[in-house]
Each structure stands twice: as C-alpha cells, then as structure tokens.
Scaffold this active site. Structure first.
Site, PDB file in Angstrom:
ATOM      1  CD  GLN A  97      -8.962 -10.631   3.377  1.00  0.00           C
ATOM      2  OE1 GLN A  97      -8.440 -10.934   4.441  1.00  0.00           O
ATOM      3  NE2 GLN A  97      -9.461 -11.533   2.521  1.00  0.00           N
ATOM      4  CG  HIS A  99      -7.045  -7.721   8.338  1.00  0.00           C
ATOM      5  ND1 HIS A  99      -7.970  -8.725   8.160  1.00  0.00           N
ATOM      6  CD2 HIS A  99      -6.041  -7.975   7.465  1.00  0.00           C
ATOM      7  CE1 HIS A  99      -7.538  -9.557   7.227  1.00  0.00           C
ATOM      8  NE2 HIS A  99      -6.375  -9.116   6.780  1.00  0.00           N
ATOM      9  CD  GLU A 134      -3.083 -10.431   5.883  1.00  0.00           C
ATOM     10  OE1 GLU A 134      -3.214 -10.544   4.662  1.00  0.00           O
ATOM     11  OE2 GLU A 134      -3.872 -10.928   6.707  1.00  0.00           O
ATOM     12  CG  HIS A 263      -5.157  -6.797   1.982  1.00  0.00           C
ATOM     13  ND1 HIS A 263      -5.569  -6.200   3.152  1.00  0.00           N
ATOM     14  CD2 HIS A 263      -5.151  -8.135   2.224  1.00  0.00           C
ATOM     15  CE1 HIS A 263      -5.783  -7.128   4.065  1.00  0.00           C
ATOM     16  NE2 HIS A 263      -5.541  -8.314   3.528  1.00  0.00           N
ATOM     17  NE  ARG A 282     -14.698 -12.795   3.698  1.00  0.00           N
ATOM     18  CZ  ARG A 282     -14.721 -13.222   4.949  1.00  0.00           C
ATOM     19  NH1 ARG A 282     -15.522 -12.642   5.833  1.00  0.00           N
ATOM     20  NH2 ARG A 282     -13.952 -14.221   5.330  1.00  0.00           N
TER      21      ARG A 282
END
Length: 400
Positions: A97, A99, A134, A263, A282
């Site tokens: 995926q 972001h 993240e 990642h 994804r």
C-alpha cells in the site's frame, strides 16, 4: 492521568499469539491484529472519570479540548488528538500500500464526496481529507517492505529467478531514467492479464523458494516473496514486491513511511504510530480494490535506501525517533529499577505505553498509576508526570 481500555481489531492478517503474549492473557484462537490507543472514532480508547466508568476518549476530548489537549495543540491541529498509537501484530502479510500527502488527500476526498461515492464503498480511495504518515518500531525481529530498490538491482533479482515471462519487466527496469523505469514496470505488472500473471507468480515463487535456501545477496528477500505468495497465490503484488526493499528490523529499530512510499508489513510485533487517517491506496496482496491510475499518480517513484531509524538519546533519558512531521512524536524510555525518575514535558497531550517490565506514573499531586506490558494511559496537557519502576515505556505526543 487516565488508564486506557483499548480495542483489539481482529483483522485476518493478525497473529493469534503475539498480542496475548504481550498482555499476559490467553489466546482466543482468533487473529488479534492491532490494539488501538487514541481517540479515533472507529475504535476510541475508553477511560474512567469521576462521572463515567467508561467514557470514549474522543468524547472526553470533545467535552473540553483545551483542557485535554492544551492550547498549543488545539491551535496547531484543531480540537482533536491528531495521532493514533497502535500495537501491531502481523501473523501474515498486510496489503502492499501507499498513502497520499495532505494536498492529495484533501483533493481526492473532495472529488469523491462531490461524486457521491459512499464513504464505505469498496472502490472508494479517500475516507477523509487527511494524510497518513506512519512509523513502526519493532518489539521483536520484524519483516517488511519499504520503498523502491534501485531498478537495476531489482532487474538482477528478477533475472536470477530464470522465469522467461519476467524478462520484459527486467528489461523495463534497465531503462532510464530510473523513475520512469519504475513507473512503467509497476504499471505493467498491475495491468497484466490475470491468468498469465498468476502463472508467472507461481513459477517465480518456485524459483524464489529454491534460491532462498542458497547463499546469495537476495536470499532473505526471496524467502519473503515466497511467504507473500503462500498467503496471496497468483497475486500481481508478489511481483510488485520484488521492486521494493526487503527490510528486517531488530527490536528498537524503526521505519518511517511518508507519503507516496510503497510498503507492506510481513511478520512481527511492533509499536505503530500514525496521523489520524484511513486513506490507503493498495498496490496488491489484497482482494480489495486496486485503483491503478490513482495509485500511479500517488506513488513516488524514488529508489533508495529504506532508511532504518534508531532512537537518539538525550541526557534526560528520552530516546527519540526523529520524523519530519508534527502530528506525532514518538520516544522511548528505559526505566531502571531505583534509577532517576524521568519527568515528562507537560505542554502537550500524551499517551504512555508500557511494553516491558512495569512503569509507575506519578502525577504532581501524588496520584499513581502502574502500567504492565501492553497497558497504556492518557495524560492531558498541563499534567506533569514522572516515570519510575523497571521497564520500557513509549511516549506518544505531538510537536507544537
């Protein structure tokens, strides 16, 4: 300060044993993937107050944001806790995926809202208008994929498998410039004929399993790819993963995952922190929707080292994991029995999580709260706390 009661999410990829072992509880036999600590409306932590035995943390914050978060954090991020802390336990690989950045998230969310796409629709890409940087910190050896290898290295890895149907991808990877080579290869993999790709994956995995057992520079990576295919047979994400760096974190090491970085987590237990967002595009290793054109627009095709982080120690005993964003700040304290108490800055809200031993929190008025492994607490802004005991504590807060 308030002890948190947290929700464990039973996603299918979760380990059945890792979180119970940390908490000292009996496994249920069901996967336990993530334990959420924070005020995310999807599964807010709960606290006991003078007026309520079980109050969701988001409701507690909504009732008086300035008292809970402090004026600097409210001015900077609004009247909400801008991060979500998790314990993540991967028993099988998560989806590959990426972001979006903040501008992409705002634009994508506004577009899908204007087109009336239901927020829970399977083909929806943007669940909110926020970005989702993240970081994962390993508590045990932790396997993952992070960022692109240099394409020539990926070409070497793919060619060594000896699979004829992979040769066109290796040829694409040797083209220049590197970013265009990576873009064209990923697009070709994700748009290939499904049946042909399933056959390619099966043949590639047989070769990868064989090469994983032999000495060589890619042995660990081949083993990881074989594991991916075991869980996602025939998935084009297995070939897409061969474009990425395979990473094995040792306990205490971390990965920061910024916008546009592809990642996947493969196996292990870690402490994860992120900005409050559900935005995920994804790339594979999933039965869920893959929007290839939007994915190619969001991914940053920048090869390089995955950038393993190690904490930097301060004289005050704080071990800080440096990141380039302000929505979260994660650090660690190793508390020695009988050692000097560690005083925590009280300007911002914080969540404290014990991962080893026991940690005693003592407030300025003498109140105490003992945390065992897997237990956590919310400390509102302006409440000064000291740490003592004998164990390891992670501290999650914000930068203002």
């Amino acid at each position: 300060m308030y002890r948190l009661t947290n929700t464990v999410r039973p996603y299918a990829w979760g380990s059945t044993t890792a979180i119970p072992e940390l908490l000292g509880t009996e496994p249920t036999g069901e996967p336990q993937a993530e334990m959420w600590m924070g005020a995310h409306p999807g599964a807010p932590s709960r606290i006991a107050t003078d007026t309520a035995a079980e109050l969701p943390l988001n409701q507690f914050i909504d009732a008086d944001p300035l008292a809970a978060l402090g004026a600097p954090a409210v001015d900077r991020f609004g009247p909400r806790l801008p991060f979500l802390l998790k314990i993540l336990a991967a028993g099988s690989p998560l989806s590959l995926q990426v972001h979006p950045d903040l501008a992409q998230a705002k634009a994508g969310f506004a577009d899908e809202e204007s087109r009336g796409i239901p927020i829970n629709a399977g083909h929806r890409n943007y669940k909110d208008a926020n970005h989702k940087p993240e970081m994962i910190v390993a508590l045990v050896p932790f396997d993952g994929l992070c960022g692109f290898r240099h394409p020539a290295e990926s070409a070497d890895l793919i060619e060594a498998l000896g699979v004829d149907s992979l040769k066109p991808y290796a040829d694409l990877l040797r083209a220049h410039p590197e970013d265009a080579a990576l873009r064209e290869t990923l697009a070709a993999v994700l748009t290939a004929d499904h049946e042909a790709m399933a056959a390619t994956v099966a043949e590639a995995v047989q070769a990868a399993a064989r090469l994983a057992a032999e000495p060589g520079p890619f042995a660990d990576a081949y083993a990881a790819y074989a594991s991916l295919a075991h869980h996602y047979p025939g998935d084009p994400g297995v070939i897409a993963a061969m474009l990425l760096n395979h990473v094995r974190l040792q306990p205490g090491e971390a990965l920061y995952l910024g916008a546009g970085v592809p990642h996947a987590y493969i196996d292990g237990l870690g402490v994860e922190i992120m900005a409050n967002s559900d935005n995920v595009l994804r790339c594979g290793l999933t039965p869920k929707h893959v929007d290839v054109p939007e994915l190619l627009r969001i991914v940053r095709f920048e090869p390089g080292d995955p950038g393993i982080l190690r904490p930097e120690s301060s004289p005050e005993g704080e071990e800080l994991y440096e990141t380039p964003i302000d929505e979260f700040r994660l650090s660690r304290y190793a508390i020695a029995p009988g050692g000097t108490p560690r005083s925590l800055d009280d300007r911002t809200p914080q969540i404290l999580l014990c991962t080893e031993g026991s940690v005693l929190l003592t407030s300025a008025d003498g109140a105490e709260l003992l945390l065992a492994p897997g237990q956590s607490a919310f400390v509102p802004a302006a409440e000064r706390v000291q740490l003592t005991g004998g164990g390891t504590a992670f501290r999650a807060t914000v930068v203002v």
